[in-house]
Enzyme design. Sequence first.
Site, PDB file in Angstrom:
ATOM      1  N   GLY A  63      43.798  42.905  42.978  1.00 51.41           N
ATOM      2  CA  GLY A  63      43.469  44.238  43.057  1.00 51.41           C
ATOM      3  C   GLY A  63      43.367  44.653  44.320  1.00 51.41           C
ATOM      4  N   LEU A  88      29.907  29.810  40.033  1.00 50.02           N
ATOM      5  CA  LEU A  88      29.468  31.207  40.204  1.00 50.02           C
ATOM      6  C   LEU A  88      28.035  31.268  40.243  1.00 50.02           C
ATOM      7  N   LEU A  98      35.963  41.075  33.449  1.00 49.14           N
ATOM      8  CA  LEU A  98      37.027  42.129  33.444  1.00 49.14           C
ATOM      9  C   LEU A  98      38.459  41.616  34.141  1.00 49.14           C
ATOM     10  N   SER A 100      41.030  39.097  35.338  1.00 54.03           N
ATOM     11  CA  SER A 100      42.419  38.519  34.943  1.00 54.03           C
ATOM     12  C   SER A 100      43.393  39.729  34.768  1.00 54.03           C
ATOM     13  N   ASN A 124      33.186  30.206  33.396  1.00 51.41           N
ATOM     14  CA  ASN A 124      32.002  30.361  34.248  1.00 51.41           C
ATOM     15  C   ASN A 124      31.310  31.473  34.199  1.00 51.41           C
ATOM     16  N   ALA A 139      36.726  42.063  28.578  1.00 49.12           N
ATOM     17  CA  ALA A 139      37.715  42.517  28.713  1.00 49.12           C
ATOM     18  C   ALA A 139      38.446  41.780  27.535  1.00 49.12           C
ATOM     19  N   TYR A 170      49.273  34.736  29.104  1.00 49.81           N
ATOM     20  CA  TYR A 170      48.136  36.709  28.466  1.00 49.81           C
ATOM     21  C   TYR A 170      47.568  36.565  27.545  1.00 49.81           C
ATOM     22  N   LYS A 174      43.658  34.971  26.511  1.00 49.88           N
ATOM     23  CA  LYS A 174      42.499  36.034  25.488  1.00 49.88           C
ATOM     24  C   LYS A 174      41.409  35.227  24.468  1.00 49.88           C
ATOM     25  N   ARG A 211      54.716  48.752  34.716  1.00 42.46           N
ATOM     26  CA  ARG A 211      54.162  48.634  33.366  1.00 42.46           C
ATOM     27  C   ARG A 211      54.598  49.752  33.571  1.00 42.46           C
TER      28      ARG A 211
HETATM   29  P1  NAD Z   1      43.827  44.456  36.912  1.00 43.19           P
HETATM   30  O1  NAD Z   1      45.375  44.197  37.754  1.00 43.19           O
HETATM   31  O2  NAD Z   1      44.187  46.361  37.906  1.00 43.19           O
HETATM   32  O3  NAD Z   1      42.451  44.002  37.136  1.00 43.19           O
HETATM   33  C1  NAD Z   1      42.591  43.152  36.937  1.00 43.19           C
HETATM   34  C2  NAD Z   1      41.584  42.754  38.833  1.00 43.19           C
HETATM   35  O4  NAD Z   1      40.814  40.906  38.509  1.00 43.19           O
HETATM   36  C3  NAD Z   1      41.842  42.315  40.394  1.00 43.19           C
HETATM   37  O5  NAD Z   1      41.411  43.166  41.141  1.00 43.19           O
HETATM   38  C4  NAD Z   1      42.194  41.202  40.087  1.00 43.19           C
HETATM   39  O6  NAD Z   1      42.308  40.386  42.076  1.00 43.19           O
HETATM   40  C5  NAD Z   1      40.926  40.777  39.433  1.00 43.19           C
HETATM   41  N1  NAD Z   1      41.256  39.056  39.234  1.00 43.19           N
HETATM   42  C6  NAD Z   1      42.506  38.184  38.355  1.00 43.19           C
HETATM   43  N2  NAD Z   1      42.540  37.268  38.759  1.00 43.19           N
HETATM   44  C7  NAD Z   1      40.794  37.257  39.679  1.00 43.19           C
HETATM   45  C8  NAD Z   1      40.381  35.624  39.416  1.00 43.19           C
HETATM   46  N3  NAD Z   1      40.701  34.683  39.126  1.00 43.19           N
HETATM   47  N4  NAD Z   1      39.096  35.445  39.720  1.00 43.19           N
HETATM   48  C9  NAD Z   1      38.330  37.045  40.548  1.00 43.19           C
HETATM   49  N5  NAD Z   1      38.952  37.831  39.974  1.00 43.19           N
HETATM   50  C10 NAD Z   1      40.147  38.084  39.109  1.00 43.19           C
HETATM   51  O7  NAD Z   1      44.102  44.560  35.339  1.00 43.19           O
HETATM   52  P2  NAD Z   1      43.276  46.250  34.846  1.00 43.19           P
HETATM   53  O8  NAD Z   1      44.294  46.477  34.120  1.00 43.19           O
HETATM   54  O9  NAD Z   1      42.327  46.881  35.450  1.00 43.19           O
HETATM   55  O10 NAD Z   1      42.934  45.375  33.626  1.00 43.19           O
HETATM   56  C11 NAD Z   1      41.158  44.559  33.828  1.00 43.19           C
HETATM   57  C12 NAD Z   1      41.175  44.015  32.549  1.00 43.19           C
HETATM   58  O11 NAD Z   1      40.924  45.091  31.217  1.00 43.19           O
HETATM   59  C13 NAD Z   1      41.441  42.723  32.355  1.00 43.19           C
HETATM   60  O12 NAD Z   1      40.885  41.550  32.005  1.00 43.19           O
HETATM   61  C14 NAD Z   1      43.390  43.184  31.198  1.00 43.19           C
HETATM   62  O13 NAD Z   1      43.163  42.168  30.730  1.00 43.19           O
HETATM   63  C15 NAD Z   1      42.005  43.966  30.693  1.00 43.19           C
HETATM   64  N6  NAD Z   1      43.214  45.270  29.642  1.00 43.19           N
HETATM   65  C16 NAD Z   1      43.447  45.752  29.721  1.00 43.19           C
HETATM   66  C17 NAD Z   1      44.027  46.978  30.093  1.00 43.19           C
HETATM   67  C18 NAD Z   1      45.193  48.227  30.313  1.00 43.19           C
HETATM   68  O14 NAD Z   1      46.113  48.591  29.736  1.00 43.19           O
HETATM   69  N7  NAD Z   1      44.972  48.425  31.937  1.00 43.19           N
HETATM   70  C19 NAD Z   1      44.644  46.634  28.888  1.00 43.19           C
HETATM   71  C20 NAD Z   1      44.181  45.416  27.480  1.00 43.19           C
HETATM   72  C21 NAD Z   1      43.348  44.863  28.543  1.00 43.19           C
HETATM   73  N1  UDP Z   2      28.225  28.566  35.455  1.00 44.35           N
HETATM   74  C1  UDP Z   2      28.296  29.225  36.655  1.00 44.35           C
HETATM   75  N2  UDP Z   2      26.985  30.253  36.856  1.00 44.35           N
HETATM   76  C2  UDP Z   2      26.201  29.669  36.192  1.00 44.35           C
HETATM   77  C3  UDP Z   2      25.724  28.411  35.722  1.00 44.35           C
HETATM   78  C4  UDP Z   2      27.175  28.011  35.029  1.00 44.35           C
HETATM   79  O1  UDP Z   2      29.635  29.276  37.419  1.00 44.35           O
HETATM   80  O2  UDP Z   2      25.099  30.432  36.914  1.00 44.35           O
HETATM   81  C5  UDP Z   2      29.825  27.813  35.107  1.00 44.35           C
HETATM   82  C6  UDP Z   2      29.381  26.244  35.682  1.00 44.35           C
HETATM   83  O3  UDP Z   2      30.642  25.845  35.939  1.00 44.35           O
HETATM   84  C7  UDP Z   2      29.506  25.616  34.278  1.00 44.35           C
HETATM   85  C8  UDP Z   2      30.145  26.288  32.964  1.00 44.35           C
HETATM   86  O4  UDP Z   2      29.359  27.653  34.067  1.00 44.35           O
HETATM   87  O5  UDP Z   2      30.527  24.235  34.049  1.00 44.35           O
HETATM   88  C9  UDP Z   2      29.462  26.264  31.838  1.00 44.35           C
HETATM   89  O6  UDP Z   2      27.932  26.374  31.453  1.00 44.35           O
HETATM   90  P1  UDP Z   2      27.448  25.870  30.537  1.00 44.35           P
HETATM   91  O7  UDP Z   2      25.592  26.173  30.888  1.00 44.35           O
HETATM   92  O8  UDP Z   2      27.421  26.306  29.565  1.00 44.35           O
HETATM   93  O9  UDP Z   2      28.063  24.366  30.317  1.00 44.35           O
HETATM   94  P2  UDP Z   2      27.910  23.289  31.427  1.00 44.35           P
HETATM   95  O10 UDP Z   2      29.257  23.172  31.940  1.00 44.35           O
HETATM   96  O11 UDP Z   2      27.478  23.716  32.552  1.00 44.35           O
HETATM   97  O12 UDP Z   2      26.812  21.536  30.458  1.00 44.35           O
HETATM   98  N1  UDP Z   3      58.504  49.219  29.061  1.00 45.73           N
HETATM   99  C1  UDP Z   3      60.493  49.915  29.454  1.00 45.73           C
HETATM  100  N2  UDP Z   3      60.271  50.066  30.966  1.00 45.73           N
HETATM  101  C2  UDP Z   3      59.676  49.924  32.391  1.00 45.73           C
HETATM  102  C3  UDP Z   3      58.189  49.011  31.528  1.00 45.73           C
HETATM  103  C4  UDP Z   3      57.865  48.969  30.274  1.00 45.73           C
HETATM  104  O1  UDP Z   3      61.022  50.703  28.380  1.00 45.73           O
HETATM  105  O2  UDP Z   3      60.139  49.515  33.245  1.00 45.73           O
HETATM  106  C5  UDP Z   3      58.841  49.108  28.164  1.00 45.73           C
HETATM  107  C6  UDP Z   3      58.638  47.543  27.502  1.00 45.73           C
HETATM  108  O3  UDP Z   3      59.469  46.842  27.616  1.00 45.73           O
HETATM  109  C7  UDP Z   3      56.978  48.182  25.936  1.00 45.73           C
HETATM  110  C8  UDP Z   3      56.463  49.077  26.598  1.00 45.73           C
HETATM  111  O4  UDP Z   3      57.219  49.985  27.815  1.00 45.73           O
HETATM  112  O5  UDP Z   3      57.495  48.448  25.504  1.00 45.73           O
HETATM  113  C9  UDP Z   3      54.886  48.461  27.706  1.00 45.73           C
HETATM  114  O6  UDP Z   3      55.035  48.062  28.443  1.00 45.73           O
HETATM  115  P1  UDP Z   3      54.303  47.781  28.957  1.00 45.73           P
HETATM  116  O7  UDP Z   3      53.962  46.449  29.966  1.00 45.73           O
HETATM  117  O8  UDP Z   3      53.995  48.830  30.532  1.00 45.73           O
HETATM  118  O9  UDP Z   3      52.746  46.713  28.342  1.00 45.73           O
HETATM  119  P2  UDP Z   3      53.028  46.259  27.187  1.00 45.73           P
HETATM  120  O10 UDP Z   3      54.242  45.894  26.761  1.00 45.73           O
HETATM  121  O11 UDP Z   3      52.307  45.351  27.800  1.00 45.73           O
HETATM  122  O12 UDP Z   3      52.364  47.049  26.568  1.00 45.73           O
END
Ligand code: NAD
Ligand code: UDP
Ligand code: UDP
Length: 343
Positions: A63, A88, A98, A100, A124, A139, A170, A174, A211
């Site tokens: 991001g 957190l 979201l 990831s 978390n 998400a 991934y 998920k 993508r």
């Molecule tokens: P993106 O990469 O633009 O956004 C993801 C955001 O998460 C980024 O800002 C990144 O910095 C942040 N992030 C990643 N790991 C992190 C971590 N460990 N701690 C804190 N922040 C973290 O992707 P997007 O397209 O905006 O996707 C958002 C969500 O939607 C994702 O969970 C993705 O799996 C899901 N999703 C997106 C699509 C799509 O087509 N865009 C499809 C299916 C699912």
């Molecule tokens: N946690 C957090 N923020 C909160 C509460 C929990 O980040 O406000 C995290 C913490 O690291 C914990 C995890 O979420 O290990 C799971 O929380 P849960 O209460 O389910 O289980 P715990 O491990 O505390 O028994």
């Molecule tokens: N793809 C492609 N050319 C590119 C990027 C992707 O032909 O430059 C194809 C890829 O093989 C897949 C589809 O487009 O079949 C969608 O790929 P993307 O990475 O966008 O998303 P996802 O596979 O996660 O749906």
Amino acid sequence: LEEKIISLEERVPKTYPEVNFLNYLQRKRILITGGAGFVGSHLVDKLMLQGHEVIVVDNFYTGRKLNVEQWLGHENFELIHHDIVNPLYIEVDEIYHLASPASPPHYMHNPVKTIKTNTLGTINVLGLARRLNAKVLIASTSEVYGDPDIHPQPETYWGHVNPIGPRACYDEGKRVSESLTYAYAKQENMQVRVARIFNTYGPRMHMNDGRVVSNFILQALQEDVISVYGSGDQTRSFQYISDLVEGLVTLMNCNYSQPVNLGNPIEHTINEFATIIKTLVGGNSKIIHVSEVEDDPQRRKPDISRAKKYLNWEPKVDLNEGLKKTVEYFRQELKKLKYTSRR
Ligand code: NAD
Ligand code: UDP
Ligand code: UDP
């Protein structure tokens, strides 16, 4: 120093988009993890405009601060640099989780981190939601269906995923994220929502995201070859970002807690898609075929009966209309790049 103070006083205050006024009973404190990313930042815009307080937590892995720049300094907005793999502790009413990486090159770049984000990160978030008794939306993705052998994919389909292939970090990440969500919901009596998001495109997609939408548009704009992976007979269904954001907010606010597909059911082969983009952008790019990628899902199209029935939701934006806006965004981004590289 005196001069500096005077110049600060004379500074023109930043102006923000006008937000709706909500009273303290209507206004919610909403956390968006991954809110500086593509989808997250559009969700931020929608919830800020509605008048809520929005807190973004992001580690900026994929991001950018620029995506939420329009709200920096606004009294309803807060940006926290934090990796969700670590606990957190904040106070909120609702959570959209979201965080990831989402594009194959990004999530494959550091597969272990992708798994940690979707497992430890989700724990978390669920722990936080549990402590606060907050509603949480996760998400998820169409990738939980893997390379599907049922078409189109309804939510009742369990999927066909290779647990040790290049996409596993991934897909399985998920799937665990979903399992955790329903385990918490059952054990801790929590309110959960799960959105299975299908391919989404629009402005603010990362330039080097890899993508298909961003690749093809950038290749066409720069008159490079348009690279289709494999035969190009594989299909995808593309949804515009505003449709997804509408679906996410509707899902959060409804009382349906099972997974819901959010996607556009209009399906295209990747070959067709290459031609659509080439025609829209114009120019002389040649469409070529390069080697196929491993475990590439061959067909993907959402069955959205559930979203229609429980959310009264379906996508509205036509592919050409959405692509025009996205092409314009990338055109401007390329201009900015040229300008900065000349300086
Ligand atoms: P993106 O990469 O633009 O956004 C993801 C955001 O998460 C980024 O800002 C990144 O910095 C942040 N992030 C990643 N790991 C992190 C971590 N460990 N701690 C804190 N922040 C973290 O992707 P997007 O397209 O905006 O996707 C958002 C969500 O939607 C994702 O969970 C993705 O799996 C899901 N999703 C997106 C699509 C799509 O087509 N865009 C499809 C299916 C699912
Ligand atoms: N946690 C957090 N923020 C909160 C509460 C929990 O980040 O406000 C995290 C913490 O690291 C914990 C995890 O979420 O290990 C799971 O929380 P849960 O209460 O389910 O289980 P715990 O491990 O505390 O028994
Ligand atoms: N793809 C492609 N050319 C590119 C990027 C992707 O032909 O430059 C194809 C890829 O093989 C897949 C589809 O487009 O079949 C969608 O790929 P993307 O990475 O966008 O998303 P996802 O596979 O996660 O749906």
